[in-house]
Scaffold this active site. Structure first.
Site, short mmCIF file in Angstrom:
data_model
loop_
_atom_site.label_atom_id
_atom_site.label_comp_id
_atom_site.label_asym_id
_atom_site.label_seq_id
_atom_site.Cartn_x
_atom_site.Cartn_y
_atom_site.Cartn_z
N LYS A 5 -4.84 -9.45 -6.82
CA LYS A 5 -5.86 -9.80 -6.35
C LYS A 5 -7.05 -8.93 -6.84
O LYS A 5 -6.90 -7.72 -6.76
CB LYS A 5 -5.44 -9.64 -4.88
CG LYS A 5 -6.69 -9.67 -3.95
CD LYS A 5 -6.19 -9.67 -2.45
CE LYS A 5 -6.66 -8.24 -2.02
NZ LYS A 5 -7.84 -8.20 -1.36
N LYS A 59 0.77 -1.28 -0.08
CA LYS A 59 -0.06 0.01 -0.13
C LYS A 59 1.09 1.30 -0.01
O LYS A 59 0.23 2.17 -0.61
CB LYS A 59 -0.95 -0.03 1.23
CG LYS A 59 -1.89 -1.05 0.83
CD LYS A 59 -3.16 -0.75 2.17
CE LYS A 59 -4.38 -1.62 1.85
NZ LYS A 59 -5.32 -1.68 2.95
N LYS A 76 -11.47 -4.44 -3.77
CA LYS A 76 -12.75 -3.17 -3.77
C LYS A 76 -12.21 -1.91 -4.22
O LYS A 76 -12.82 -1.10 -4.82
CB LYS A 76 -13.38 -2.81 -2.55
CG LYS A 76 -14.15 -3.81 -1.82
CD LYS A 76 -14.62 -3.34 -0.43
CE LYS A 76 -14.87 -4.43 0.59
NZ LYS A 76 -13.36 -4.47 1.36
P1 ATP Z 1 -9.50 -2.98 -0.20
O1 ATP Z 1 -9.48 -3.05 -1.59
O2 ATP Z 1 -10.04 -1.99 0.71
O3 ATP Z 1 -8.25 -3.82 0.52
P2 ATP Z 1 -10.55 -5.69 -0.40
O4 ATP Z 1 -11.45 -5.90 -1.21
O5 ATP Z 1 -9.37 -6.34 -0.31
O6 ATP Z 1 -10.71 -4.27 0.09
P3 ATP Z 1 -11.26 -6.47 2.47
O7 ATP Z 1 -12.34 -5.61 3.21
O8 ATP Z 1 -10.01 -5.79 2.80
O9 ATP Z 1 -11.46 -6.66 1.15
O10 ATP Z 1 -11.29 -7.98 2.92
C1 ATP Z 1 -12.59 -8.68 3.32
C2 ATP Z 1 -12.46 -10.23 3.28
O11 ATP Z 1 -12.31 -10.44 1.85
C3 ATP Z 1 -11.02 -10.67 3.69
O12 ATP Z 1 -11.33 -12.13 4.24
C4 ATP Z 1 -10.17 -10.78 2.46
O13 ATP Z 1 -9.17 -11.90 2.68
C5 ATP Z 1 -11.22 -11.21 1.52
N1 ATP Z 1 -10.91 -10.96 0.06
C6 ATP Z 1 -10.60 -9.87 -0.35
N2 ATP Z 1 -10.18 -9.72 -1.51
C7 ATP Z 1 -10.31 -11.13 -2.07
C8 ATP Z 1 -9.96 -11.91 -3.22
N3 ATP Z 1 -9.71 -11.26 -4.35
N4 ATP Z 1 -10.05 -13.20 -3.16
C9 ATP Z 1 -10.54 -13.95 -1.99
N5 ATP Z 1 -10.76 -13.19 -0.96
C10 ATP Z 1 -10.53 -11.86 -0.75
#
Ligand code: ATP
Ligand code: LTN
Length: 343
Positions: free
Chosen positions: A201, A120, A204
């Site tokens: 990955k 990040k 969001k």
């Molecule tokens: P941000 O982009 O704000 O970091 P994010 O989409 O990575 O958000 P989080 O809120 O950080 O999502 O994660 C919520 C849950 O979803 C966590 O358990 C995380 O491991 C899971 N997760 C997030 N992205 C993925 C992905 N691409 N595949 C599988 N699991 C995911």
């Protein structure tokens, strides 16, 4: 702790999700779907981690909307408020206080090593202290509930490891206080990759990039379009593979596997007669559309009754507060802080 645990009939689960954007397919397959499937077998706490979300810049009005929308999505996906305590992190002040206590036993070097932090900061000009401290707040979330299990996607494995290290260090310094939790990572769907780039990955925070993510609220036509555009390779071989060249196809098959619950062999057999990647994409899109259709409809209904949604969240905050306040008091006592009314 031991007394509380002896009384527990089910293993306690704690997990969190950030309201940092619209919920995407990776969040669903890596985390939420498993939470829903196991809710009967466990004692469940699910936290909408708004204090984590503000470690990176958020637009205030958007954040407020996204927070309620995420709550509605968790219920729409099937979390039952009778079986799960669903709440907003900032509604339970023990989390921020617990974070402070844990900050005081966590070496900075442990935080500087976190890969998500390093990743990040490489994308930001100015780095907030909260971003470095992010995993300590996450540790407080988990440890204040004496959680046995933390169901998360693969990207959170390192943060749960750090939580275990912090718990052990605190226990060593102040006596046995925290349960040392375990990460629970799904066998399929733990790492859904971006449709536009299967080497990153799905996230969001990148959901605004066209073709990157499937938002759980996307209309069927949009989902179809996203999959149609998904990056694959120039071949036509539909099978699971570790070959970086085939990361796109591997990702599509992984999504299909996580949704259908079928084995690798069954998934490959399903596509044995497919006519190229066009066919693969259409059928994966179809599976995703059917999985998400009822969620979208229920989400829409819940968002039309914000009063009821806020009531459910208030109940959740009260239940979560009762558990975590108690633990926080124990932490303060151990550390030598004066507890009002105690000797
Ligand atoms: P941000 O982009 O704000 O970091 P994010 O989409 O990575 O958000 P989080 O809120 O950080 O999502 O994660 C919520 C849950 O979803 C966590 O358990 C995380 O491991 C899971 N997760 C997030 N992205 C993925 C992905 N691409 N595949 C599988 N699991 C995911
Ligand atoms: N960092 C997590 C979100 C999170 C979390 C938690 C997950 C915050 N607190 C406690 C499990 C348990 C993420 O998914 N990015």
């Amino acid at each position: 702790m031991a007394g509380d645990e002896r009384k527990r009939a089910k293993r306690r689960v704690f997990s969190g999700i950030q309201p940092s954007g619209d919920v995407q397919l990776g969040n669903y397959l890596g985390a939420i779907k498993g939470w829903v499937e196991r809710q009967d077998a466990k004692e469940n706490y699910f936290c909408i981690v708004d204090l984590h979300a503000i470690t990176t810049p958020q637009k205030p009005e958007e954040l407020r909307r996204q927070t309620r929308s995420l709550a509605a999505m968790l219920f729409a996906a099937g979390l039952d408020p009778e079986k799960c305590t669903v709440f907003i992190q900032s509604h339970v002040t023990a989390h921020a206080e617990g974070c402070w206590a844990l900050n005081c036993v966590t070496p900075v070097g442990w935080l500087e090593r976190m890969t998500q932090y390093k990743d990040k900061i490489s994308r930001q000009e100015s780095v907030a202290t909260g971003l470095l401290d992010y995993p300590v707040l996450m540790a407080a979330d988990i440890l204040l509930y004496d959680a046995d299990e933390v169901p998360v996607g693969d990207d959170q494995r390192q943060h749960v490891e750090l939580t275990r290290d912090i718990a052990q260090r605190f226990n060593h310094l102040y006596g046995d206080t925290f349960k040392v939790p375990e990460a629970v990572i799904p066998e399929a769907g733990a790492r859904v990759m971006g449709l536009d780039d299967p080497t990153v990955k799905m996230s969001k925070s990148y959901a605004h990039i066209r073709g990157h993510a499937v938002n759980l609220l996307d209309e069927p036509k949009e989902i179809e379009r996203s999959f149609k555009r998904a990056v694959t390779d120039s071949g036509n071989d539909i099978r699971f593979s570790d070959d970086p060249e085939k990361a796109g196809v591997n990702n599509l098959l992984g999504v299909y596997k996580a949704i259908t619950g079928r084995s690798r062999e069954e998934v490959e057999a399903d596509f044995a007669g497919a006519r190229g990647y066009g066919d693969l994409k259409a059928r994966v899109a179809e599976a995703v559309i059917e999985e998400l259709r009822p969620l979208r409809e229920r989400h829409h209904r819940l968002m039309n009754d914000v009063g009821e949604l806020d009531r459910l969240l208030a109940v959740g905050a009260e239940q979560a507060g009762a558990v975590s306040e108690n633990k926080l008091k124990e932490v303060k006592r151990r550390m030598g802080l004066v507890i009002p009314g105690e000797q």
